[in-house]
Design a protein around this motif. Structure first.
Motif, PDB file in Angstrom:
ATOM      1  N   MET A   5       0.861  -1.185   0.000  1.00 38.70           N
ATOM      2  CA  MET A   5       0.000   0.000   0.000  1.00 38.70           C
ATOM      3  C   MET A   5       0.891   1.227   0.000  1.00 38.70           C
ATOM      4  O   MET A   5       1.898   1.262   0.702  1.00 38.70           O
ATOM      5  CB  MET A   5      -0.894   0.045   1.240  1.00 38.70           C
ATOM      6  N   TYR A   6       0.510   2.198  -0.800  1.00 42.79           N
ATOM      7  CA  TYR A   6       1.188   3.488  -0.844  1.00 42.79           C
ATOM      8  C   TYR A   6       0.114   4.548  -0.702  1.00 42.79           C
ATOM      9  O   TYR A   6      -1.039   4.307  -1.005  1.00 42.79           O
ATOM     10  CB  TYR A   6       1.892   3.701  -2.184  1.00 42.79           C
ATOM     11  N   PHE A   7       0.527   5.729  -0.281  1.00 45.67           N
ATOM     12  CA  PHE A   7      -0.460   6.788  -0.213  1.00 45.67           C
ATOM     13  C   PHE A   7       0.112   8.092  -0.732  1.00 45.67           C
ATOM     14  O   PHE A   7       1.124   8.579  -0.241  1.00 45.67           O
ATOM     15  CB  PHE A   7      -0.976   7.030   1.204  1.00 45.67           C
ATOM     16  N   GLN A   8      -0.535   8.609  -1.759  1.00 44.33           N
ATOM     17  CA  GLN A   8      -0.354   9.965  -2.245  1.00 44.33           C
ATOM     18  C   GLN A   8      -1.758  10.404  -2.610  1.00 44.33           C
ATOM     19  O   GLN A   8      -2.385   9.809  -3.481  1.00 44.33           O
ATOM     20  CB  GLN A   8       0.572  10.026  -3.449  1.00 44.33           C
ATOM     21  N   SER A   9      -2.261  11.405  -1.937  1.00 43.24           N
ATOM     22  CA  SER A   9      -3.682  11.750  -2.048  1.00 43.24           C
ATOM     23  C   SER A   9      -4.142  11.936  -3.489  1.00 43.24           C
ATOM     24  O   SER A   9      -5.281  11.643  -3.818  1.00 43.24           O
ATOM     25  CB  SER A   9      -3.995  12.999  -1.235  1.00 43.24           C
ATOM     26  N   SER A  10      -3.273  12.387  -4.358  1.00 44.70           N
ATOM     27  CA  SER A  10      -3.685  12.608  -5.743  1.00 44.70           C
ATOM     28  C   SER A  10      -3.777  11.322  -6.545  1.00 44.70           C
ATOM     29  O   SER A  10      -4.379  11.298  -7.611  1.00 44.70           O
ATOM     30  CB  SER A  10      -2.702  13.558  -6.426  1.00 44.70           C
ATOM     31  N   GLU A  11      -3.203  10.221  -6.040  1.00 42.15           N
ATOM     32  CA  GLU A  11      -3.134   8.988  -6.826  1.00 42.15           C
ATOM     33  C   GLU A  11      -3.942   7.829  -6.256  1.00 42.15           C
ATOM     34  O   GLU A  11      -4.042   6.808  -6.905  1.00 42.15           O
ATOM     35  CB  GLU A  11      -1.680   8.520  -6.925  1.00 42.15           C
ATOM     36  N   HIS A  12      -4.490   7.952  -5.082  1.00 40.19           N
ATOM     37  CA  HIS A  12      -5.030   6.759  -4.451  1.00 40.19           C
ATOM     38  C   HIS A  12      -6.502   6.848  -4.059  1.00 40.19           C
ATOM     39  O   HIS A  12      -6.892   6.432  -2.982  1.00 40.19           O
ATOM     40  CB  HIS A  12      -4.155   6.391  -3.254  1.00 40.19           C
ATOM     41  N   ASN A  13      -7.307   7.353  -4.940  1.00 46.87           N
ATOM     42  CA  ASN A  13      -8.750   7.331  -4.725  1.00 46.87           C
ATOM     43  C   ASN A  13      -9.379   6.507  -5.829  1.00 46.87           C
ATOM     44  O   ASN A  13      -9.098   6.734  -6.992  1.00 46.87           O
ATOM     45  CB  ASN A  13      -9.323   8.748  -4.709  1.00 46.87           C
ATOM     46  N   PRO A  14     -10.218   5.569  -5.527  1.00 49.41           N
ATOM     47  CA  PRO A  14     -10.591   5.148  -4.175  1.00 49.41           C
ATOM     48  C   PRO A  14      -9.439   4.384  -3.509  1.00 49.41           C
ATOM     49  O   PRO A  14      -8.535   3.899  -4.194  1.00 49.41           O
ATOM     50  CB  PRO A  14     -11.795   4.235  -4.422  1.00 49.41           C
ATOM     51  N   GLY A  69       0.066   9.621   7.766  1.00 42.27           N
ATOM     52  CA  GLY A  69       1.512   9.774   7.883  1.00 42.27           C
ATOM     53  C   GLY A  69       2.127   9.020   9.041  1.00 42.27           C
ATOM     54  O   GLY A  69       3.248   9.308   9.455  1.00 42.27           O
ATOM     55  N   GLU A  70       1.411   8.027   9.556  1.00 43.51           N
ATOM     56  CA  GLU A  70       1.901   7.241  10.679  1.00 43.51           C
ATOM     57  C   GLU A  70       2.482   5.914  10.189  1.00 43.51           C
ATOM     58  O   GLU A  70       2.224   5.490   9.065  1.00 43.51           O
ATOM     59  CB  GLU A  70       0.764   6.980  11.670  1.00 43.51           C
ATOM     60  N   ALA A  71       3.250   5.283  11.047  1.00 46.84           N
ATOM     61  CA  ALA A  71       3.851   3.996  10.704  1.00 46.84           C
ATOM     62  C   ALA A  71       2.779   2.908  10.630  1.00 46.84           C
ATOM     63  O   ALA A  71       1.910   2.827  11.490  1.00 46.84           O
ATOM     64  CB  ALA A  71       4.900   3.622  11.741  1.00 46.84           C
ATOM     65  N   HIS A  72       2.857   2.088   9.626  1.00 45.36           N
ATOM     66  CA  HIS A  72       1.918   0.978   9.465  1.00 45.36           C
ATOM     67  C   HIS A  72       2.489  -0.270  10.134  1.00 45.36           C
ATOM     68  O   HIS A  72       3.624  -0.282  10.592  1.00 45.36           O
ATOM     69  CB  HIS A  72       1.655   0.725   7.985  1.00 45.36           C
ATOM     70  N   PHE A  73       1.699  -1.321  10.170  1.00 46.66           N
ATOM     71  CA  PHE A  73       2.159  -2.585  10.746  1.00 46.66           C
ATOM     72  C   PHE A  73       2.059  -3.679   9.697  1.00 46.66           C
ATOM     73  O   PHE A  73       1.305  -3.574   8.732  1.00 46.66           O
ATOM     74  CB  PHE A  73       1.344  -2.954  12.009  1.00 46.66           C
TER      75      PHE A  73
END
Length: 79
Positions: A5-14, A69-73
């Motif tokens: 999983m990655y997160f960049q608000s412009s690329e990850h919707n839904p 922006g927190e650490a995942h597990f």
């Protein structure tokens, strides 16, 4: 099968996660577990969906952590 999983608000919707097997990849909706884009074979799709079914609450929690922006597990593999 590797799931990321990655997160960049412009690329990850839904919200989604990616699964890769050899040279194939698929994007899966974290709400439904369905592959929305990709070329994974049916067998790999079913394995990813079985993993998602078992771990969907953890997937959602990790998504929320990453988005904030927190650490995942680490989530356990399909056994």
């Amino acid at each position: 099968i590797t799931i990321r999983m990655y997160f960049q608000s412009s690329e990850h919707n839904p919200p989604h996660f990616r699964a890769q097997f050899q040279d194939r990849e698929g994007s899966f909706d974290i709400t439904t577990g369905e592959m929305t884009v990709g070329d994974l074979d049916t067998r790999q799709q079913r394995l990813v969906q079985a993993w998602w079914e078992i771990h969907k609450d953890e997937v959602r929690a990790n998504w929320d952590l990453i988005r904030n922006g927190e650490a995942h597990f680490k989530i356990n593999p399909l056994q």
